[in-house]
Scaffold this motif. Structure first.
Motif, PDB file in Angstrom:
ATOM      1  N   HIS A 114     -44.586  64.614 -27.973  1.00 33.78           N
ATOM      2  CA  HIS A 114     -45.766  65.044 -28.730  1.00 33.78           C
ATOM      3  C   HIS A 114     -46.712  63.862 -28.990  1.00 33.78           C
ATOM      4  O   HIS A 114     -47.926  64.034 -29.081  1.00 33.78           O
ATOM      5  CB  HIS A 114     -45.314  65.682 -30.041  1.00 33.78           C
ATOM      6  CG  HIS A 114     -46.402  66.240 -30.880  1.00 33.78           C
ATOM      7  ND1 HIS A 114     -47.151  67.335 -30.496  1.00 33.78           N
ATOM      8  CD2 HIS A 114     -46.878  65.865 -32.091  1.00 33.78           C
ATOM      9  CE1 HIS A 114     -48.033  67.608 -31.446  1.00 33.78           C
ATOM     10  NE2 HIS A 114     -47.897  66.732 -32.412  1.00 33.78           N
ATOM     11  N   LEU A 159     -50.063  62.808 -22.227  1.00 34.78           N
ATOM     12  CA  LEU A 159     -49.485  63.385 -21.023  1.00 34.78           C
ATOM     13  C   LEU A 159     -50.577  63.861 -20.081  1.00 34.78           C
ATOM     14  O   LEU A 159     -51.658  64.260 -20.520  1.00 34.78           O
ATOM     15  CB  LEU A 159     -48.574  64.567 -21.389  1.00 34.78           C
ATOM     16  CG  LEU A 159     -47.413  64.268 -22.331  1.00 34.78           C
ATOM     17  CD1 LEU A 159     -46.694  65.562 -22.696  1.00 34.78           C
ATOM     18  CD2 LEU A 159     -46.444  63.276 -21.721  1.00 34.78           C
ATOM     19  N   LYS A 192     -52.082  66.605 -17.291  1.00 31.89           N
ATOM     20  CA  LYS A 192     -52.079  68.078 -17.316  1.00 31.89           C
ATOM     21  C   LYS A 192     -50.783  68.626 -16.730  1.00 31.89           C
ATOM     22  O   LYS A 192     -50.223  69.586 -17.248  1.00 31.89           O
ATOM     23  CB  LYS A 192     -53.282  68.640 -16.562  1.00 31.89           C
ATOM     24  CG  LYS A 192     -54.557  68.555 -17.338  1.00 31.89           C
ATOM     25  CD  LYS A 192     -55.669  69.313 -16.662  1.00 31.89           C
ATOM     26  CE  LYS A 192     -56.905  69.243 -17.545  1.00 31.89           C
ATOM     27  NZ  LYS A 192     -57.899  70.216 -17.161  1.00 31.89           N
ATOM     28  N   LYS A 221     -48.068  68.202 -19.237  1.00 31.28           N
ATOM     29  CA  LYS A 221     -48.259  69.177 -20.321  1.00 31.28           C
ATOM     30  C   LYS A 221     -47.770  70.554 -19.898  1.00 31.28           C
ATOM     31  O   LYS A 221     -47.190  71.288 -20.698  1.00 31.28           O
ATOM     32  CB  LYS A 221     -49.726  69.245 -20.734  1.00 31.28           C
ATOM     33  CG  LYS A 221     -50.193  68.039 -21.517  1.00 31.28           C
ATOM     34  CD  LYS A 221     -51.665  68.163 -21.865  1.00 31.28           C
ATOM     35  CE  LYS A 221     -52.160  66.935 -22.589  1.00 31.28           C
ATOM     36  NZ  LYS A 221     -53.591  67.028 -22.932  1.00 31.28           N
ATOM     37  N   LEU A 252     -52.621  75.172 -26.525  1.00 31.78           N
ATOM     38  CA  LEU A 252     -51.773  74.764 -25.418  1.00 31.78           C
ATOM     39  C   LEU A 252     -52.406  75.197 -24.103  1.00 31.78           C
ATOM     40  O   LEU A 252     -52.498  74.426 -23.155  1.00 31.78           O
ATOM     41  CB  LEU A 252     -50.385  75.388 -25.572  1.00 31.78           C
ATOM     42  CG  LEU A 252     -49.375  75.150 -24.464  1.00 31.78           C
ATOM     43  CD1 LEU A 252     -49.049  73.667 -24.363  1.00 31.78           C
ATOM     44  CD2 LEU A 252     -48.120  75.947 -24.731  1.00 31.78           C
ATOM     45  N   ASP A 296     -55.224  72.959 -23.138  1.00 30.83           N
ATOM     46  CA  ASP A 296     -54.775  71.641 -22.714  1.00 30.83           C
ATOM     47  C   ASP A 296     -54.242  71.608 -21.299  1.00 30.83           C
ATOM     48  O   ASP A 296     -54.341  70.599 -20.623  1.00 30.83           O
ATOM     49  CB  ASP A 296     -53.674  71.116 -23.653  1.00 30.83           C
ATOM     50  CG  ASP A 296     -54.216  70.646 -24.987  1.00 30.83           C
ATOM     51  OD1 ASP A 296     -55.435  70.423 -25.098  1.00 30.83           O
ATOM     52  OD2 ASP A 296     -53.418  70.485 -25.925  1.00 30.83           O
ATOM     53  N   VAL A 297     -53.653  72.696 -20.839  1.00 32.57           N
ATOM     54  CA  VAL A 297     -52.981  72.660 -19.544  1.00 32.57           C
ATOM     55  C   VAL A 297     -53.752  73.352 -18.425  1.00 32.57           C
ATOM     56  O   VAL A 297     -53.404  73.221 -17.270  1.00 32.57           O
ATOM     57  CB  VAL A 297     -51.543  73.235 -19.612  1.00 32.57           C
ATOM     58  CG1 VAL A 297     -50.699  72.398 -20.532  1.00 32.57           C
ATOM     59  CG2 VAL A 297     -51.530  74.683 -20.006  1.00 32.57           C
TER      60      VAL A 297
END
Length: 105
Positions: free
Chosen positions: A35, A39, A41, A44, A100, A103-104
């Motif tokens: 966390h 990171l 992608k 993640k 989430l 983010d990915v």
């Protein structure tokens, strides 16, 4: 240990409830370490996939880890939801997959 190794350890740890409760607790510590890292992608996405497995096994992980950890006494921030499985299982907190997803993707 590099990030991919940590991610893989996290993944192994959350899927194996046959380990000791202390090893499961270490898995949650690994998740907290992840966390804190920046990171990629792809990394993640890997963590998100394991998070979904943890959510799917939340009751088992909670029961098993509770032998070594009192979730009700957790002082971790709420964004580290894995330390609050008791509240998650009671429906007192919700897992927000929207951030989430952003983010990915």
């Amino acid at each position: 240990m590099n990030r991919i190794e940590l991610i893989n350890l996290y993944g192994q740890g959350i899927t194996d409830c046959e380990t000791s409760p202390f090893e499961m607790l270490e898995t949650l510590h690994i998740r907290s370490e992840l966390h804190q890292l920046s990171l990629t992608k792809e990394e993640k996405k890997m963590v998100a996939a394991y998070d979904l497995k943890l959510l799917g096994n939340a009751e088992q992980v909670f029961e098993h880890t509770s032998k070594a950890y009192d979730f009700s006494a957790s002082k971790e921030k709420m964004d580290e939801w894995w330390w609050h499985l008791d509240l998650l299982l009671k429906g007192e907190i919700l897992f927000n997959a929207t951030s989430l997803y952003d983010d990915v993707i």
